[in-house]
Design a protein around this motif. Structure first.
Motif, PDB file in Angstrom:
ATOM      1  N   ILE B 373      48.660  -8.519  10.933  1.00 52.24           N
ATOM      2  CA  ILE B 373      49.038  -9.692  11.732  1.00 52.24           C
ATOM      3  C   ILE B 373      50.000  -9.263  12.834  1.00 52.24           C
ATOM      4  O   ILE B 373      49.860  -9.638  14.002  1.00 52.24           O
ATOM      5  CB  ILE B 373      49.690 -10.781  10.853  1.00 52.24           C
ATOM      6  CG1 ILE B 373      48.644 -11.445   9.970  1.00 52.24           C
ATOM      7  CG2 ILE B 373      50.369 -11.833  11.718  1.00 52.24           C
ATOM      8  CD1 ILE B 373      49.184 -12.539   9.094  1.00 52.24           C
ATOM      9  N   ILE B 374      50.970  -8.418  12.456  1.00 56.93           N
ATOM     10  CA  ILE B 374      51.969  -8.011  13.455  1.00 56.93           C
ATOM     11  C   ILE B 374      51.311  -7.228  14.578  1.00 56.93           C
ATOM     12  O   ILE B 374      51.581  -7.447  15.760  1.00 56.93           O
ATOM     13  CB  ILE B 374      53.096  -7.227  12.752  1.00 56.93           C
ATOM     14  CG1 ILE B 374      53.921  -8.239  11.963  1.00 56.93           C
ATOM     15  CG2 ILE B 374      53.930  -6.449  13.760  1.00 56.93           C
ATOM     16  CD1 ILE B 374      55.289  -7.850  11.627  1.00 56.93           C
ATOM     17  N   ARG B 375      50.373  -6.353  14.222  1.00 54.79           N
ATOM     18  CA  ARG B 375      49.689  -5.597  15.268  1.00 54.79           C
ATOM     19  C   ARG B 375      48.861  -6.543  16.152  1.00 54.79           C
ATOM     20  O   ARG B 375      48.881  -6.435  17.378  1.00 54.79           O
ATOM     21  CB  ARG B 375      48.768  -4.549  14.646  1.00 54.79           C
ATOM     22  CG  ARG B 375      48.088  -3.657  15.658  1.00 54.79           C
ATOM     23  CD  ARG B 375      47.205  -2.641  14.987  1.00 54.79           C
ATOM     24  NE  ARG B 375      46.082  -3.227  14.288  1.00 54.79           N
ATOM     25  CZ  ARG B 375      44.932  -3.548  14.877  1.00 54.79           C
ATOM     26  NH1 ARG B 375      44.774  -3.319  16.146  1.00 54.79           N
ATOM     27  NH2 ARG B 375      43.956  -4.096  14.177  1.00 54.79           N
ATOM     28  N   LEU B 376      48.166  -7.479  15.493  1.00 59.13           N
ATOM     29  CA  LEU B 376      47.336  -8.409  16.269  1.00 59.13           C
ATOM     30  C   LEU B 376      48.187  -9.262  17.198  1.00 59.13           C
ATOM     31  O   LEU B 376      47.776  -9.593  18.306  1.00 59.13           O
ATOM     32  CB  LEU B 376      46.527  -9.309  15.321  1.00 59.13           C
ATOM     33  CG  LEU B 376      45.416  -8.604  14.547  1.00 59.13           C
ATOM     34  CD1 LEU B 376      44.840  -9.507  13.470  1.00 59.13           C
ATOM     35  CD2 LEU B 376      44.319  -8.158  15.499  1.00 59.13           C
ATOM     36  N   LEU B 377      49.399  -9.600  16.742  1.00 61.27           N
ATOM     37  CA  LEU B 377      50.277 -10.390  17.605  1.00 61.27           C
ATOM     38  C   LEU B 377      50.719  -9.576  18.816  1.00 61.27           C
ATOM     39  O   LEU B 377      50.730 -10.076  19.943  1.00 61.27           O
ATOM     40  CB  LEU B 377      51.500 -10.885  16.817  1.00 61.27           C
ATOM     41  CG  LEU B 377      51.207 -11.975  15.790  1.00 61.27           C
ATOM     42  CD1 LEU B 377      52.490 -12.408  15.093  1.00 61.27           C
ATOM     43  CD2 LEU B 377      50.552 -13.186  16.455  1.00 61.27           C
TER      44      LEU B 377
ATOM     45  N   LEU C 344      42.851 -14.091  17.548  1.00 59.46           N
ATOM     46  CA  LEU C 344      43.687 -14.284  16.365  1.00 59.46           C
ATOM     47  C   LEU C 344      42.878 -14.649  15.127  1.00 59.46           C
ATOM     48  O   LEU C 344      43.435 -15.015  14.105  1.00 59.46           O
ATOM     49  CB  LEU C 344      44.736 -15.364  16.646  1.00 59.46           C
ATOM     50  CG  LEU C 344      45.722 -14.979  17.744  1.00 59.46           C
ATOM     51  CD1 LEU C 344      46.663 -16.119  18.040  1.00 59.46           C
ATOM     52  CD2 LEU C 344      46.517 -13.749  17.338  1.00 59.46           C
ATOM     53  N   ARG C 345      41.544 -14.549  15.238  1.00 58.00           N
ATOM     54  CA  ARG C 345      40.682 -14.882  14.095  1.00 58.00           C
ATOM     55  C   ARG C 345      41.089 -14.140  12.831  1.00 58.00           C
ATOM     56  O   ARG C 345      41.222 -14.729  11.763  1.00 58.00           O
ATOM     57  CB  ARG C 345      39.247 -14.528  14.418  1.00 58.00           C
ATOM     58  CG  ARG C 345      38.408 -15.680  14.855  1.00 58.00           C
ATOM     59  CD  ARG C 345      37.052 -15.168  15.200  1.00 58.00           C
ATOM     60  NE  ARG C 345      36.631 -14.218  14.164  1.00 58.00           N
ATOM     61  CZ  ARG C 345      35.414 -14.192  13.647  1.00 58.00           C
ATOM     62  NH1 ARG C 345      34.523 -15.030  14.062  1.00 58.00           N
ATOM     63  NH2 ARG C 345      35.108 -13.306  12.727  1.00 58.00           N
ATOM     64  N   ASP C 346      41.262 -12.830  12.978  1.00 57.50           N
ATOM     65  CA  ASP C 346      41.599 -12.033  11.797  1.00 57.50           C
ATOM     66  C   ASP C 346      42.972 -12.404  11.266  1.00 57.50           C
ATOM     67  O   ASP C 346      43.192 -12.468  10.059  1.00 57.50           O
ATOM     68  CB  ASP C 346      41.555 -10.540  12.135  1.00 57.50           C
ATOM     69  CG  ASP C 346      40.170 -10.129  12.588  1.00 57.50           C
ATOM     70  OD1 ASP C 346      39.202 -10.803  12.180  1.00 57.50           O
ATOM     71  OD2 ASP C 346      40.062  -9.163  13.351  1.00 57.50           O
ATOM     72  N   ALA C 347      43.881 -12.667  12.201  1.00 56.17           N
ATOM     73  CA  ALA C 347      45.220 -13.085  11.773  1.00 56.17           C
ATOM     74  C   ALA C 347      45.128 -14.379  10.976  1.00 56.17           C
ATOM     75  O   ALA C 347      45.841 -14.562   9.986  1.00 56.17           O
ATOM     76  CB  ALA C 347      46.132 -13.254  12.981  1.00 56.17           C
ATOM     77  N   VAL C 348      44.209 -15.279  11.393  1.00 55.68           N
ATOM     78  CA  VAL C 348      44.043 -16.531  10.658  1.00 55.68           C
ATOM     79  C   VAL C 348      43.592 -16.252   9.230  1.00 55.68           C
ATOM     80  O   VAL C 348      44.110 -16.824   8.272  1.00 55.68           O
ATOM     81  CB  VAL C 348      43.028 -17.451  11.368  1.00 55.68           C
ATOM     82  CG1 VAL C 348      42.613 -18.593  10.463  1.00 55.68           C
ATOM     83  CG2 VAL C 348      43.627 -17.989  12.649  1.00 55.68           C
ATOM     84  N   ALA C 349      42.639 -15.308   9.093  1.00 55.00           N
ATOM     85  CA  ALA C 349      42.151 -14.997   7.750  1.00 55.00           C
ATOM     86  C   ALA C 349      43.293 -14.518   6.860  1.00 55.00           C
ATOM     87  O   ALA C 349      43.422 -14.942   5.705  1.00 55.00           O
ATOM     88  CB  ALA C 349      41.061 -13.940   7.822  1.00 55.00           C
ATOM     89  N   PHE C 350      44.146 -13.644   7.401  1.00 57.29           N
ATOM     90  CA  PHE C 350      45.274 -13.165   6.595  1.00 57.29           C
ATOM     91  C   PHE C 350      46.252 -14.297   6.306  1.00 57.29           C
ATOM     92  O   PHE C 350      46.806 -14.377   5.215  1.00 57.29           O
ATOM     93  CB  PHE C 350      45.998 -12.033   7.326  1.00 57.29           C
ATOM     94  CG  PHE C 350      45.198 -10.775   7.395  1.00 57.29           C
ATOM     95  CD1 PHE C 350      44.714 -10.189   6.240  1.00 57.29           C
ATOM     96  CD2 PHE C 350      44.910 -10.180   8.606  1.00 57.29           C
ATOM     97  CE1 PHE C 350      43.960  -9.026   6.296  1.00 57.29           C
ATOM     98  CE2 PHE C 350      44.162  -9.016   8.669  1.00 57.29           C
ATOM     99  CZ  PHE C 350      43.691  -8.450   7.515  1.00 57.29           C
ATOM    100  N   ALA C 351      46.446 -15.175   7.309  1.00 49.70           N
ATOM    101  CA  ALA C 351      47.371 -16.288   7.101  1.00 49.70           C
ATOM    102  C   ALA C 351      46.870 -17.190   5.975  1.00 49.70           C
ATOM    103  O   ALA C 351      47.656 -17.684   5.174  1.00 49.70           O
ATOM    104  CB  ALA C 351      47.545 -17.073   8.389  1.00 49.70           C
ATOM    105  N   VAL C 352      45.544 -17.370   5.924  1.00 44.88           N
ATOM    106  CA  VAL C 352      44.988 -18.189   4.834  1.00 44.88           C
ATOM    107  C   VAL C 352      45.338 -17.563   3.489  1.00 44.88           C
ATOM    108  O   VAL C 352      45.781 -18.241   2.558  1.00 44.88           O
ATOM    109  CB  VAL C 352      43.453 -18.329   4.976  1.00 44.88           C
ATOM    110  CG1 VAL C 352      42.861 -18.963   3.730  1.00 44.88           C
ATOM    111  CG2 VAL C 352      43.112 -19.151   6.192  1.00 44.88           C
TER     112      VAL C 352
END
Lengths: 267, 595, 375
Positions: B373-377, C344-352
């Motif tokens: 997540i941090i990298r994607l941000l 941010l699709r992948d980030a959403v998956a991790f957030a879920v």
């Protein structure tokens, strides 16, 4: 005010009552034994006092303060320490480290002190080391000397039990919960430990609650005996009263409770 | 494990287990075929070990028959049982394994000659065939392989027949010749620093690899030095051990001071490439020391460790670079570092708090998620106003420390800077390990529930491990961004976390020396995620080797190369207990204490 | 005496708990505000509430939304198939087989190789259904073999060791398999041969416009799921698997061959991953060595979301995760004014995953684990 007071306490696991409407109190300076057949809920009882299991209903007071909602470490901090039935030492830490780490909640040095080796840090280290050695020497020379720097895993079974008690003592409790302290010990060892349990009260001022199957230990050391069966108290009183209680005898499969042994006792 | 069987045959010394030999031969065949198809012989052919005799490419195949034969011949001897009498038959068993292993190569050659599978398998090429046939006819190559394989297997088998002295001598010679050859860049550079180019030319061939004579000399030295110096070293060692503890501590301290001083002088004798290499190793030592606190001491498997490295790097970039797109205070590096440490510590808390109560394995995956997540941000358009998105942040000034500016263009000063921070990290690890906090971490690693019941606030203690680990990683990030001068999200892939984990595990979890050795061996020799190591030719294979190493370590040597005594016990507890029992160390009775 | 702690006893509620509560609340608030803003902009993009949060609000048309949903569900079905492997292995052995995503990648790669070979021979176009079946079968065989060999070499010797040890090992296996693909097959992305047009055509079904490929994915997932359900619930093998999951020792005492059952578990998981690999090929027509990583992690998340050890939950978790990651960027984040949401699709998956673990760690449909694995 009693030291420990348990009021109308129940614990259920998936619909099964592990403990049911239990009332229990311990006065300061008492030695109380909790007995009962296997599966009577004795260990759950300890887990619940020490905060590892949350009761479904009821309340526990220690020195007037409710223990509900406290983490186990907070319970320990308030002065209750325990041992485990299936000895659970920090097997790869040395014997000294085992008793040192148990003083965690009585000490407060953090990163800063360790990094800069402050005076406070050094004196605290020194103090917990001394106190740790003091606690260990309670059991004679078995856990001291060259043993201090050996890992706990090399100890014999009986010594591991002793180290567990020492570790609980190191947390500086006022109430000590011993879960089958003499299990697996031979008669000589268990007789010795019985005297030591007596000394825990006289010399260290601990109040003791213990779960025990060995009736000779129970008889020799306890002021009061509480019998649990199916999560309920079925009798309590002096050892003689309880031993002759018909309900208790029935709970133990109808065999008279002799001075020797009780069915279901683990060797 | 200790089941006692009544079958009398197991007490007799058994003969050779031929099924085991055949199995190893087959595995050897598969291995050589796989190594060939993976492209190692061709890809590594350019690196020579001993000029013209042996190149890394051939070595990538030749070790198989030897090592497999010797492993197949070694048998676990249970305590209390006699070791099997070795005989000439062991040699033939080894030869069989060797034959099998080289058989893989031969079979592959036949297949390449007759079928074309170049479409999916990129290395199924005439080039490979040519190399395998030693640039002659294929039939010639096959015969050579079979003979060579059998011979090497024979040698491998003989390792169990010859006395221990020969065995260790062989091992020393092989390893030192290989080591000196691998360290060529480093040693040449070092010798040049001392003005000893002549020696280099003597030992090394002009275009890489040892001269034959050089190899012989190295082998001779490797044999002679222990013979001459061995007894003396042993004598000094016993002397030190017998010293009173106070004096011993002083000796140790002096040794430490001398080696530290040497280390700080070293960069001045090294050239650019080597300093660069060592600076990279140092960055990974820093990262690995941090992860070691989290994984090795507190037993928390953090797979998103790269997140802290990234936060450290990006914070430095934002605070120091004039090109920072959003907020650009252009602070000097040391001032920025304070902010970096505080911020990364906070991020450590922020990431740590939600995961710290989770089950160990869930925690691993969730931290991995946070890392991504941090990298994607950092990569996203959303925050590109701050972090530059895929373009990253460039033009990061170096570290200004009064006399000189530490910058990527000057690897020597970078290396010195890294050394200073490694020193700090080592000190921090050492002091914390032997403190209240360190003991609490170990207790949690051993048994979290009991630690909690003994009054250790496990939540806060584990969080503390997270934060300390994060801060150490942020040092590395801050130096990294000053060194490289620009920063992009692609430097912070999950891969980095895994590589740091491999370094910690291969070195030895929970062990400072181990972690340093691990970083030296892995990052120094094989290379980091993007940084080349001494064996540059390995760059396409290093990740494969990392993966294989991780599995092999977990299976065979979970305690790492340099085991931590404590951790070793934990991983082999049962065996230790048995050993201790056999040696009578465990007191089965405690008469002695009753008095 | 040492410095006894005379100060006040620590407060009952740790700051961590407060912080966690804060995070939970933030999550819920973000989701609600996002949804409200979405509704607002659906009513009218010029709506002040919508414009306040995102001045460029445009809203989604119904077909757009349905399209997202279908895409999400098709991918989710694939995640579900992979998730089954994670879930079964976790149920039986109590550890996360990190390398399972790579088994899926191996399936996709072998599908790529066989389908391209078939296309070379001209069979892919001429006898598509037959070829596809052949491709699926070989892919199942290869990924099953991969999973079984993996178990034999890497995991069996570690049975009974602390649970993080096999997890670390599986990370190594995953790394190895990924890079094995690089060194054997080359580093670049490889494509599947093109599909016949009757398959990729859009069809309308129940008011949805669905591409044929997505329909195939959903149907295949349903069939595989049904097969698996039959295997686990109705056959002797399935009974053995459930028994081993409950208690390995007791199962062994009851005469169940534990080793064989564990191998079967890995094999079945591998087969499902193989099927998923082909579905990936059909959906995206391109594979690369890292193909297994993200879908693998997401599938694990799906297994957790559905409740680990719970097979129906794994599929449901996969579908919900797929739907969430496809729609959430445009439904929750875009109305909030976040730029470049598709990144941010992948980030959403991790957030879920994080959200579910914070709010309901046992998953939406409850986990099914033995006591020891739960610890």
């Amino acid at each position: 005010m009693s030291m420990l007071e348990i009021k109308d306490l129940s614990v259920t696991f998936g619909g099964l009552h592990a403990l049911k409407n239990l009332d229990f109190r311990v006065e300061e300076g008492e030695i109380v034994s909790v007995i009962g057949p296997n599966g009577a809920g004795k260990t759950t009882f300890f887990n619940m006092i020490s905060g590892m299991v949350t009761p479904t209903s009821g309340d526990i007071f220690f020195e007037g303060e409710s223990l509900l909602g406290l983490d186990p470490s907070q319970v320990t901090e308030r002065g209750i320490a325990r041992t485990f039935q299936n000895v659970r030492l920090f097997a790869n830490m040395t014997i000294l480290e085992n008793v040192m780490v148990a003083q965690h909640c009585r000490t407060d040095q953090k990163v800063f002190g360790a990094l800069f080796q402050t005076k406070a840090f050094k004196s605290e280290e020194e103090a917990i080391r001394t106190y740790g050695e003091e606690v260990l020497s309670f059991f004679g020379s078995r856990l001291t000397g060259y043993r201090l720097d050996q890992p706990a895993s090399v100890l014999s079974y009986a010594n591991r039990r002793r180290l567990e008690i020492a570790r609980a003592m190191a947390t500086r409790p006022r109430l000590l919960l011993l879960d089958e302290p003499v299990a697996g010990m031979n008669p000589r060892e268990s007789a010795e430990l019985t005297t030591l349990i007596g000394r825990l009260r006289t010399e260290w001022g601990f109040t003791v609650v213990m779960i025990e199957h060995d009736m000779s230990v129970v008889r020799d050391v306890s002021d009061r005996v509480v019998v649990l069966d199916h999560g309920e108290t079925i009798a309590q009183g002096s050892y003689e009263d309880v031993a002759n209680d018909p309900q208790v005898i029935e709970a133990y499969l109808g065999r008279p409770v002799g001075s020797e042994e009780i069915p279901g006792e683990s060797s | 494990m200790t089941a006692i069987s009544n079958d009398p045959s197991i007490y007799e010394t058994p003969g050779i287990n031929w099924r085991r030999q055949i199995r190893f031969g087959l595995i050897g065949a598969l291995s050589t075929a796989f190594i060939s198809l993976a492209g190692m012989p061709v890809g590594l052919d350019g690196r020579s070990i001993i000029q013209p005799v042996l190149s890394m490419g051939y070595l990538s195949l030749l070790w198989v028959p030897f090592v497999f034969a010797s492993i197949a011949g070694s048998e676990v001897v249970l305590e209390g049982m006699a070791e099997r009498q070795r005989s000439a038959r062991d040699l033939w068993a080894g030869a069989l394994v060797g034959l099998g292993s080289s058989g893989g190569v031969v079979l592959l050659m036949i297949l390449i000659q007759n079928f074309d599978l170049r479409d999916p398998l990129v290395n199924w090429s005439p080039q490979l065939l040519e190399l395998l046939s030693f640039d002659r006819s294929a039939a010639f190559g096959m015969v050579i392989w079979l003979v060579l394989g059998t011979f090497l297997g024979f040698l491998g088998g003989s390792m169990h027949v010859v006395p221990q002295k020969f065995r260790s001598a062989t091992l020393t010679v092989c390893l030192s010749v290989f080591g000196v050859s691998v360290l060529e860049t480093f040693l040449t550079d070092l010798l040049e620093g001392f003005g000893l180019e002549g020696l280099t030319d003597l030992v090394y061939y002009k275009r890489g690899g040892l001269e034959v004579l050089g190899a012989v000399a190295v082998a001779a030295l490797a044999l002679a030095v222990p013979l001459i110096a061995g007894p003396r070293v042993a004598r000094v060692k016993t002397q030190v051990i017998e010293m009173p503890s106070e004096e011993r501590r002083r000796v140790n301290l002096a040794l430490l001071a001398v080696s530290a001083a040497l280390l700080f002088v070293l960069p001045f004798f090294l050239g650019k490439i080597t300093n660069e290499l060592l600076a990279n190793v140092g960055l990974f030592v820093l990262l690995a020391l941090g992860l070691n606190i989290v994984v090795g001491l507190a037993g928390i498997l953090d797979l998103g460790y790269v997140a802290f490295f990234a936060v450290g790097g990006y914070t430095t970039a934002v605070l120091t670079s004039p090109n920072s797109p959003g907020f650009s205070p252009e602070l000097p590096w040391p001032v920025a570092l304070i902010a970096v440490v505080i911020l990364t510590g906070l991020v450590g808390l922020f990431i740590g708090a939600p995961v710290i109560r989770m089950r160990g394995d869930y925690l691993a995956i969730v931290t991995l998620g946070f890392g991504e997540i941090i990298r994607l941000l950092f990569l996203s358009d959303w925050l590109s106003g701050w972090f530059g998105g895929a373009q990253g942040i460039t033009n990061i000034p170096g570290v200004n420390v009064g006399i000189a500016t530490v910058k990527g263009t000057d690897p020597r000063s970078v290396f010195l800077l890294v050394l200073v921070f490694c020193g700090i990290a080592i000190y921090v690890s050492w002091r914390l390990e032997n403190s209240r906090l360190g003991r609490a971490w170990m207790a949690i690693r051993e048994d979290e529930d009991v630690a909690e019941a003994m009054g250790v606030n496990t939540t806060n203690t584990k969080l503390m491990a997270f934060v300390v680990g994060a801060v150490l990683a942020s040092f590395s990030g801050a130096i990294f961004s000053a060194k490289v001068g620009s920063i992009f999200p692609t430097s912070f892939l999950m891969l980095v976390s895994i590589i740091i984990l491999v370094v910690v595990i291969v070195g030895g979890m929970g062990n400072i020396t181990g972690v340093i050795v691990g970083a030296l061996v892995l990052i120094g020799v094989l290379g980091g995620p993007k940084q080349p190591g001494l064996l540059q030719e390995f760059s396409q294979f290093k990740l494969l080797i990392y993966g294989a190493l991780l599995v092999w370590m977990m299976l065979k040597r979970p305690e790492g190369l340099v085991p931590n005594v404590r951790r070793t016990r934990e991983l082999h507890q049962e065996e230790f207990l048995q050993d201790a029992w056999l040696k009578g160390e465990i007191d089965t009775d405690d008469q002695e204490g009753t008095a | 005496m040492a410095t006894t702690h005379d100060g006040k006893p620590t407060s009952r509620v740790l700051w961590v708990d407060r912080f966690l509560a804060l995070i939970r609340i933030t999550f819920v608030v973000l989701i609600s505000v996002g949804l409200i803003a979405f509704v607002a902009q659906q009513i009218d993009p010029q709506n002040p509430l919508a414009r306040w949060l995102n001045p460029d609000a445009t809203g989604l048309t119904a077909p757009q939304f349905k399209g997202l949903l279908v895409t999400g569900l098709a991918q989710g079905a694939m995640y579900g198939l992979i998730a089954l492997g994670y879930s079964m292995v976790y149920g039986v052995l109590g550890f996360i087989n990190f390398a399972h995503g790579e088994v899926f990648m191996v399936g996709a790669m072998s599908g790529m190789i066989t389908s391209n070979k078939l296309a070379e021979a001209g069979l892919w176009e001429d006898a598509f259904v037959f070829s596809l079946l052949f491709v699926v079968v070989t892919s199942i065989l290869i990924s099953t073999a991969t999973a079984v060999i993996m178990e034999r070499i890497a995991y069996r010797p570690l049975r009974g060791s602390p649970r993080l040890i096999p997890l670390i090992t599986s990370i190594g296996v995953s790394f190895f398999l990924q890079n094995m693909s690089v060194v054997l097959l080359g580093p670049g992305a490889k494509s599947y041969p093109s599909l016949p047009s009757w398959l990729s055509q859009k069809r309308s079904l129940l008011g949805f416009e669905i591409e044929g490929t997505k329909l195939v994915v959903l149907l295949t997932a349903a069939v595989s799921m049904a097969g698996l359900w039959f295997l686990v619930e109705r056959t002797k093998t399935g009974k053995a698997m459930r028994a081993v999951a409950e208690d390995k020792e007791i199962a062994a005492l009851m005469g169940i061959d534990v080793n064989r059952t564990i191998v079967t578990t890995f094999a079945v998981g591998g087969a499902m991953a193989g099927v998923a690999g082909i579905l990936w090929g059909i959906l995206f027509r391109s594979v690369i060595h890292t193909t297994g990583f993200l879908p693998g992690i997401k599938a694990f998340s799906a297994a957790v979301v559905g409740g680990i050890g719970n097979l129906g939950g794994a599929m449901a978790g996969g579908l919900s995760l797929g739907a969430a990651e496809a729609t959430a960027p445009l439904v929750l984040l875009e109305p909030l004014g976040v730029d470049g949401v598709s990144q941010l699709r992948d980030a959403v998956a991790f957030a879920v995953l994080i959200f579910v673990l914070l709010v309901k760690p046992s998953g939406l449909f409850g986990e099914r684990l033995s006591e020891e694995d739960r610890a």
